[in-house]
Design a protein around this motif. Sequence first.
Motif, short mmCIF file in Angstrom:
data_model
loop_
_atom_site.label_atom_id
_atom_site.label_comp_id
_atom_site.label_asym_id
_atom_site.label_seq_id
_atom_site.Cartn_x
_atom_site.Cartn_y
_atom_site.Cartn_z
N ILE A 151 21.72 -44.75 30.67
CA ILE A 151 21.18 -44.88 32.03
C ILE A 151 22.09 -45.77 32.87
O ILE A 151 22.38 -45.46 34.03
N LEU A 152 22.53 -46.90 32.28
CA LEU A 152 23.44 -47.78 33.02
C LEU A 152 24.72 -47.05 33.41
O LEU A 152 25.21 -47.19 34.52
N THR A 153 25.24 -46.26 32.48
CA THR A 153 26.46 -45.49 32.75
C THR A 153 26.21 -44.46 33.84
O THR A 153 27.01 -44.32 34.78
N LEU A 157 28.01 -44.47 37.51
CA LEU A 157 28.80 -43.32 37.97
C LEU A 157 28.19 -42.72 39.23
O LEU A 157 28.91 -42.23 40.12
N SER A 158 26.87 -42.75 39.33
CA SER A 158 26.20 -42.27 40.54
C SER A 158 26.56 -43.15 41.73
O SER A 158 26.78 -42.66 42.84
N GLU A 164 30.65 -36.76 37.03
CA GLU A 164 30.22 -36.91 35.64
C GLU A 164 28.87 -37.59 35.49
O GLU A 164 28.28 -37.57 34.41
N CYS A 165 28.37 -38.18 36.56
CA CYS A 165 27.06 -38.84 36.47
C CYS A 165 25.98 -37.85 36.06
O CYS A 165 25.04 -38.20 35.35
N TRP A 166 26.13 -36.58 36.47
CA TRP A 166 25.10 -35.58 36.15
C TRP A 166 25.10 -35.23 34.67
O TRP A 166 24.04 -34.98 34.08
N ALA A 167 26.27 -35.21 34.03
CA ALA A 167 26.34 -34.99 32.59
C ALA A 167 25.64 -36.14 31.86
O ALA A 167 24.93 -35.92 30.86
N ALA A 168 25.85 -37.35 32.37
CA ALA A 168 25.19 -38.52 31.77
C ALA A 168 23.68 -38.44 31.95
O ALA A 168 22.92 -38.75 31.03
N TRP A 169 23.23 -37.99 33.13
CA TRP A 169 21.79 -37.87 33.37
C TRP A 169 21.17 -36.80 32.48
O TRP A 169 20.02 -36.94 32.03
N ALA A 199 18.94 -32.11 37.53
CA ALA A 199 20.33 -32.48 37.25
C ALA A 199 21.26 -31.27 37.41
O ALA A 199 22.35 -31.38 37.97
N PHE A 200 20.82 -30.12 36.92
CA PHE A 200 21.63 -28.91 37.08
C PHE A 200 21.71 -28.51 38.56
O PHE A 200 22.75 -28.05 39.03
N PHE A 201 20.61 -28.75 39.27
CA PHE A 201 20.61 -28.52 40.71
C PHE A 201 21.60 -29.46 41.39
O PHE A 201 22.34 -29.08 42.31
#
Length: 213
Positions: A151-153, A157-158, A164-169, A199-201
């Motif tokens: 979550i912190l990552t 990134l967000s 890449e924040c979406w891959a992390a989410w 997230a995919f959206f």
Amino acid sequence: MGALDQILFYAGGNAVSLSELISTVLGLSCVFLAGRGKVLNFWFGYLYNIFLFILFAEKHLYFSMALQPVSLLINLSGHYRWTHPQEGEGNARNELKITRLSKTLRARYIILIVMLALILGWAMRETGILWPEAFPPATRPFLDAFVTMMILTAQYLSALKKMECWAAWIAVNTTNIILYILAGLFFMPLVSACYLVLAFFGIKSWRKQMKEQ
């Protein structure tokens, strides 16, 4: 915690509190707005942090609870970065552009997340063993620690508006579904499932925005 921890109803054999219900609404609103690239998402995020702190305190998810003040600071930083881009970083709306991490940085993030999750998970497990009266045994300490680091990552990134924040989410919410079910929550696993869809959206929306930059 007063009225926030009162049980509203039971669903699937689990008690649903007011704090869980409010967290559900705030969280979905925040992610939906973030996926659309709206700065308004940060205001919902601030409230989300507050109610998650209360909710996780109720469920003895200590790392997830302790994460919320840090998350709040990251949100504040991200809010400023999105609205005050440096020279060359802004888009047509004078907001921070969406960019990507290098392959080297991606690898470093993954290694750091795994290492810190193992250390934090061990520390929380040992804390519950040494001081059980002050800290009741944590619910799934290693899983909780992994989610905390992810979550912190994802939030960091967000805040930098990295794709890449979406891959992390996606990783966060997949793991959260398991953690919340084990913790006896009802709405939060459903919320995490909705987050996966959003997230995919968000990926699709941000890719479109990147092309328009």
